[in-house]
Design an enzyme around this catalytic site. Structure first.
Site, PDB file in Angstrom:
ATOM      1  N   ARG A  74      31.572  46.884  39.355  1.00 21.81           N
ATOM      2  CA  ARG A  74      30.930  44.960  39.439  1.00 21.81           C
ATOM      3  C   ARG A  74      30.136  45.027  40.954  1.00 21.81           C
ATOM      4  O   ARG A  74      29.908  45.929  41.340  1.00 21.81           O
ATOM      5  CB  ARG A  74      31.657  44.483  38.493  1.00 21.81           C
TER       6      ARG A  74
ATOM      7  N   LYS B   7      35.663  28.550  34.444  1.00 22.60           N
ATOM      8  CA  LYS B   7      34.603  29.026  33.554  1.00 22.60           C
ATOM      9  C   LYS B   7      34.542  29.475  32.344  1.00 22.60           C
ATOM     10  O   LYS B   7      33.495  29.034  31.794  1.00 22.60           O
ATOM     11  CB  LYS B   7      34.375  30.294  34.515  1.00 22.60           C
TER      12      LYS B   7
HETATM   13  C1  LIG Z   1      36.298  35.286  35.521  1.00 22.64           C
HETATM   14  C2  LIG Z   1      36.433  36.286  36.860  1.00 22.64           C
HETATM   15  C3  LIG Z   1      37.920  35.862  37.850  1.00 22.64           C
HETATM   16  C4  LIG Z   1      39.270  35.626  36.459  1.00 22.64           C
HETATM   17  O1  LIG Z   1      38.830  36.415  35.573  1.00 22.64           O
HETATM   18  P1  LIG Z   1      39.943  35.963  34.417  1.00 22.64           P
HETATM   19  O2  LIG Z   1      40.770  37.394  33.454  1.00 22.64           O
HETATM   20  O3  LIG Z   1      40.029  34.753  33.170  1.00 22.64           O
HETATM   21  O4  LIG Z   1      41.712  35.763  35.138  1.00 22.64           O
HETATM   22  C5  LIG Z   1      38.247  36.092  38.272  1.00 22.64           C
HETATM   23  N1  LIG Z   1      37.257  37.165  39.301  1.00 22.64           N
HETATM   24  C6  LIG Z   1      36.154  37.071  39.188  1.00 22.64           C
HETATM   25  C7  LIG Z   1      35.052  37.225  40.678  1.00 22.64           C
HETATM   26  C8  LIG Z   1      35.592  36.958  38.244  1.00 22.64           C
HETATM   27  O5  LIG Z   1      34.912  35.943  37.766  1.00 22.64           O
END
Ligand SMILES: *Cc1c(COP(=O)(O)O)cnc(C)c1O
Length: 352
Positions: A128, A35
């Site tokens: 969350r 992302k």
């Molecule tokens: C963005 C996201 C990740 C990745 O997080 P990082 O800190 O960039 O490794 C993993 N799981 C979910 C559900 C996310 O939204």
């Protein structure tokens, strides 16, 4: 053409490989979270080449960009009821916490004949997404009655909203819940997904609970750091992504604005420190493209002193480099700066 983000493919590969191997030693697979670079297929391919087991995205639009990649694709953000058809079409797996959504996925999967898998998210305190632990059994019982979706596993997300750090205790609880579900319902869960880049420090300390078999990694791949404490990961680079912006004005001016101070471009009343005359450079990038607080100039003698929508101003007085109009300044970036740079259509992306 500037501004642009230059991406060093070799360094990205090395970062991903280092982290993938760190996890593999403990029997853990990694998904590349794409992302932060908006699912750019060339970069997703680098991650796959370096050994990740699949791709993970929070937005369906980015999954569409990834549609031709040969890899299992996971939607990270809980699906909206308004995008269920696309989710089933473009994602093999989705993370979920709402029965109504899962039921809608099941319906579309059954009409289209496409298999769709669910990872049930459990909230272990970060507040969350996720089902509360006491509600997991009832939820799983209902999911197992649906025939077109398969419960692939369970997962947790930490250090996102609440800043809660993964520990042997909370990740151990996830493993315990998985075992309990397997026994109670006579099922096998393929995946126990133990979080994001904030879980990596447990690998380094040898404290990752046995049973966690997947991590979803974004930031550690792109910036070479774990995110529980923000420490660099040995053997990785923090300059895979570099912003280049061009100087459009360079003049000696006062450090204090002249006149009555009202509001700046964003409605804040700015305060200034009188440093006398200074050499000031304006580069052609602004808050529409980047979060200036997340940038660090390569030339450590430079200081970013402000930005409006399309202009960023730097104090270059202390630098030994004789800058001139047309010169290109380089910056390292943090996660939030990168997110915005990739989202801005005005910033070119250049792979080297
Ligand atoms: C963005 C996201 C990740 C990745 O997080 P990082 O800190 O960039 O490794 C993993 N799981 C979910 C559900 C996310 O939204």
């Amino acid at each position: 053409m500037y501004p642009r983000v230059t991406i060093n493919e070799k360094k990205l590969y090395e970062n991903v490989k280092t982290v993938v191997e760190m996890a593999e030693v403990k029997g853990i697979n990694t998904l590349a979270v794409t992302k932060v670079f908006c699912g750019m297929p060339e970069l997703a391919q680098v991650c796959l080449n370096a050994g990740v087991k699949g791709l993970a995205e929070s937005r369906v639009e980015n999954l569409v960009r990834l549609k031709d990649m040969h890899a299992e694709k996971t939607l990270l953000r809980l699906p909206m009821l308004s995008e269920i058809e696309k989710v089933v079409r473009y994602a093999d797996v989705s993370l979920n916490s709402e029965y109504e959504t899962i039921k809608a996925l099941n319906k579309i999967a059954s009409v289209t004949g496409r298999q769709h898998q669910i990872v049930l998210m459990i909230d272990l305190g970060d507040l969350r997404e996720g089902v509360l632990p006491e509600d997991v059994d009832a939820m799983v019982e209902k999911i197992l009655k649906l025939h077109a979706v398969k419960l692939k596993g369970i997962g947790v997300n930490l250090t996102c909203y609440g800043g809660v750090i993964p520990t042997p205790e909370n990740l151990g609880e996830l493993v315990a819940i998985a075992k309990h579900l397997e026994t109670k319902f006579g099922i096998d869960l393929d995946v126990i997904s133990g979080g994001n880049s904030s879980s990596l420090y447990l690998l380094e300390k040898g404290e990752m609970p046995e049973g966690i078999n997947q991590l979803r990694i974004g930031e550690a791949f792109v910036l070479g750091r774990e995110t529980a404490y923000g420490n660099a990961i040995q053997g990785t680079h923090d300059d895979v992504f570099v912003l280049e912006a061009q100087i459009i004005e360079l003049k000696e001016k006062d450090s204090m604005p002249k006149g009555t101070i009202g509001m700046d471009a964003f409605g804040n009343k700015p305060v200034f420190q009188d440093k006398g005359r200074m050499q000031r450079a304006i580069v052609a990038i602004g808050r529409q493209d980047v979060d200036p607080d997340g940038l660090t100039p390569f030339d450590l003698a430079l200081e970013i002193i402000g930005a409006s929508s399309d202009h960023m101003i730097l104090d270059v007085t202390q630098s030994d480099t004789p800058y001139k109009v047309g010169d290109v300044l380089k910056f390292k970036m943090d996660y939030s700066a990168m997110l915005k740079l990739f989202t801005s259509a005005y910033v070119k992306k250049h792979i080297e």
